[in-house]
Design a protein around this motif. Sequence first.
Motif, PDB file in Angstrom:
ATOM      1  N   ASP A  81      -2.620  -2.267  23.421  1.00 44.13           N
ATOM      2  CA  ASP A  81      -2.479  -1.548  22.151  1.00 44.13           C
ATOM      3  C   ASP A  81      -1.111  -1.803  21.524  1.00 44.13           C
ATOM      4  O   ASP A  81      -0.986  -1.922  20.300  1.00 44.13           O
ATOM      5  CB  ASP A  81      -2.683  -0.045  22.377  1.00 44.13           C
ATOM      6  N   ASP A  82      -0.085  -1.881  22.365  1.00 41.52           N
ATOM      7  CA  ASP A  82       1.263  -2.141  21.838  1.00 41.52           C
ATOM      8  C   ASP A  82       1.336  -3.509  21.171  1.00 41.52           C
ATOM      9  O   ASP A  82       1.941  -3.652  20.093  1.00 41.52           O
ATOM     10  CB  ASP A  82       2.297  -2.064  22.962  1.00 41.52           C
ATOM     11  N   ALA A  83       0.719  -4.511  21.810  1.00 41.18           N
ATOM     12  CA  ALA A  83       0.716  -5.848  21.223  1.00 41.18           C
ATOM     13  C   ALA A  83      -0.056  -5.856  19.908  1.00 41.18           C
ATOM     14  O   ALA A  83       0.339  -6.511  18.941  1.00 41.18           O
ATOM     15  CB  ALA A  83       0.114  -6.849  22.203  1.00 41.18           C
ATOM     16  N   SER A 104      -0.641   4.216  13.829  1.00 46.00           N
ATOM     17  CA  SER A 104      -1.356   4.029  15.093  1.00 46.00           C
ATOM     18  C   SER A 104      -2.340   2.881  14.935  1.00 46.00           C
ATOM     19  O   SER A 104      -3.139   2.866  14.000  1.00 46.00           O
ATOM     20  CB  SER A 104      -2.100   5.313  15.475  1.00 46.00           C
ATOM     21  N   VAL A 105      -2.261   1.928  15.866  1.00 37.84           N
ATOM     22  CA  VAL A 105      -3.188   0.790  15.874  1.00 37.84           C
ATOM     23  C   VAL A 105      -3.606   0.561  17.321  1.00 37.84           C
ATOM     24  O   VAL A 105      -2.752   0.354  18.186  1.00 37.84           O
ATOM     25  CB  VAL A 105      -2.532  -0.491  15.324  1.00 37.84           C
ATOM     26  N   ARG A 106      -4.909   0.616  17.590  1.00 37.31           N
ATOM     27  CA  ARG A 106      -5.338   0.425  18.977  1.00 37.31           C
ATOM     28  C   ARG A 106      -6.764  -0.095  19.056  1.00 37.31           C
ATOM     29  O   ARG A 106      -7.528  -0.024  18.084  1.00 37.31           O
ATOM     30  CB  ARG A 106      -5.213   1.725  19.768  1.00 37.31           C
ATOM     31  N   TYR A 120      -6.878   6.649   6.223  1.00 33.56           N
ATOM     32  CA  TYR A 120      -5.694   6.793   5.375  1.00 33.56           C
ATOM     33  C   TYR A 120      -4.957   8.083   5.707  1.00 33.56           C
ATOM     34  O   TYR A 120      -3.722   8.135   5.692  1.00 33.56           O
ATOM     35  CB  TYR A 120      -6.109   6.777   3.905  1.00 33.56           C
ATOM     36  N   ARG A 121      -5.706   9.140   6.006  1.00 32.08           N
ATOM     37  CA  ARG A 121      -5.069  10.427   6.314  1.00 32.08           C
ATOM     38  C   ARG A 121      -4.198  10.329   7.562  1.00 32.08           C
ATOM     39  O   ARG A 121      -3.085  10.839   7.609  1.00 32.08           O
ATOM     40  CB  ARG A 121      -6.131  11.499   6.510  1.00 32.08           C
ATOM     41  N   GLN A 122      -4.708   9.660   8.570  1.00 36.07           N
ATOM     42  CA  GLN A 122      -3.985   9.563   9.836  1.00 36.07           C
ATOM     43  C   GLN A 122      -3.117   8.309   9.920  1.00 36.07           C
ATOM     44  O   GLN A 122      -2.379   8.137  10.896  1.00 36.07           O
ATOM     45  CB  GLN A 122      -4.976   9.573  10.999  1.00 36.07           C
ATOM     46  N   ARG A 123      -3.224   7.444   8.916  1.00 39.78           N
ATOM     47  CA  ARG A 123      -2.498   6.169   8.912  1.00 39.78           C
ATOM     48  C   ARG A 123      -2.802   5.404  10.198  1.00 39.78           C
ATOM     49  O   ARG A 123      -1.914   4.887  10.873  1.00 39.78           O
ATOM     50  CB  ARG A 123      -0.987   6.384   8.782  1.00 39.78           C
ATOM     51  N   SER A 124      -4.084   5.325  10.542  1.00 40.35           N
ATOM     52  CA  SER A 124      -4.469   4.705  11.803  1.00 40.35           C
ATOM     53  C   SER A 124      -5.496   3.600  11.584  1.00 40.35           C
ATOM     54  O   SER A 124      -6.249   3.604  10.605  1.00 40.35           O
ATOM     55  CB  SER A 124      -5.047   5.756  12.757  1.00 40.35           C
ATOM     56  N   GLU A 146      -8.301  -4.039   7.460  1.00 42.45           N
ATOM     57  CA  GLU A 146      -8.034  -2.611   7.627  1.00 42.45           C
ATOM     58  C   GLU A 146      -6.684  -2.217   7.014  1.00 42.45           C
ATOM     59  O   GLU A 146      -6.546  -1.127   6.450  1.00 42.45           O
ATOM     60  CB  GLU A 146      -8.084  -2.229   9.103  1.00 42.45           C
ATOM     61  N   LEU A 147      -5.705  -3.093   7.110  1.00 44.49           N
ATOM     62  CA  LEU A 147      -4.414  -2.827   6.464  1.00 44.49           C
ATOM     63  C   LEU A 147      -4.582  -2.704   4.950  1.00 44.49           C
ATOM     64  O   LEU A 147      -3.950  -1.846   4.304  1.00 44.49           O
ATOM     65  CB  LEU A 147      -3.425  -3.952   6.785  1.00 44.49           C
TER      66      LEU A 147
END
Length: 208
Positions: A81-83, A104-106, A120-124, A146-147
């Motif tokens: 997830d970090d990568a 958050s990106v996973r 958009y609300r959670q910026r995830s 998604e971005l």
Amino acid sequence: MGRCAMPAFPNTVDFVAPDEIPVRILRSAKRKKTISSQWRDNRLIIQVPAALDERTERAFVEEMIAKYRKGRQARTAGLTDDALARRAASLDQQYFAGKAAPQSVRWVANQNKRWGSASYRQRSIRLSVTLQHMPSWVQDYVLVHELAHLVAPSAGHGPGFQALLNRFERRAHADIFLEAFHAGYNAHAKELGRDEDELSGFGHDEEQ
């Protein structure tokens, strides 16, 4: 790979290689020289000419498995997830000057019908683990998709959104790749009578 796992004559042979890698050998009389492999239907599919003798076939199959194992190890190192979050941040800067700013990106294993989703609300951003078996540039394309939803949350998949997505240089190739996978996946699901498992690809993400 045990010798009893690869009988000489059947057109299709299934077995499990070391490291729990499921393998299917497809022998084709139409294939004369070329040997190919790909990850499909949750297994390594290796296609070989039917005319190969068992010893030669075994050598090629072991080579393909070793190649896949090496690639899997390299991919696994970059599939945390970090990568993924670092890749998303880099792509955000490259294509959107950092305007998406995901928090958050996973990867997720419970998103079987879609490539990805954005809130958009959670910026995830969440990407399906199905993408982990695809080329990195296809994964990047889905991330950019998604971005773009975070950059323009009210644009849906309209012209404004498409203009953002067109910034990705290999969009046409990625679309073709995903459409082909989509068609093959759903055709297989129908053959198994599992219409409820069909993949929808890109859907509508949360916009507000």
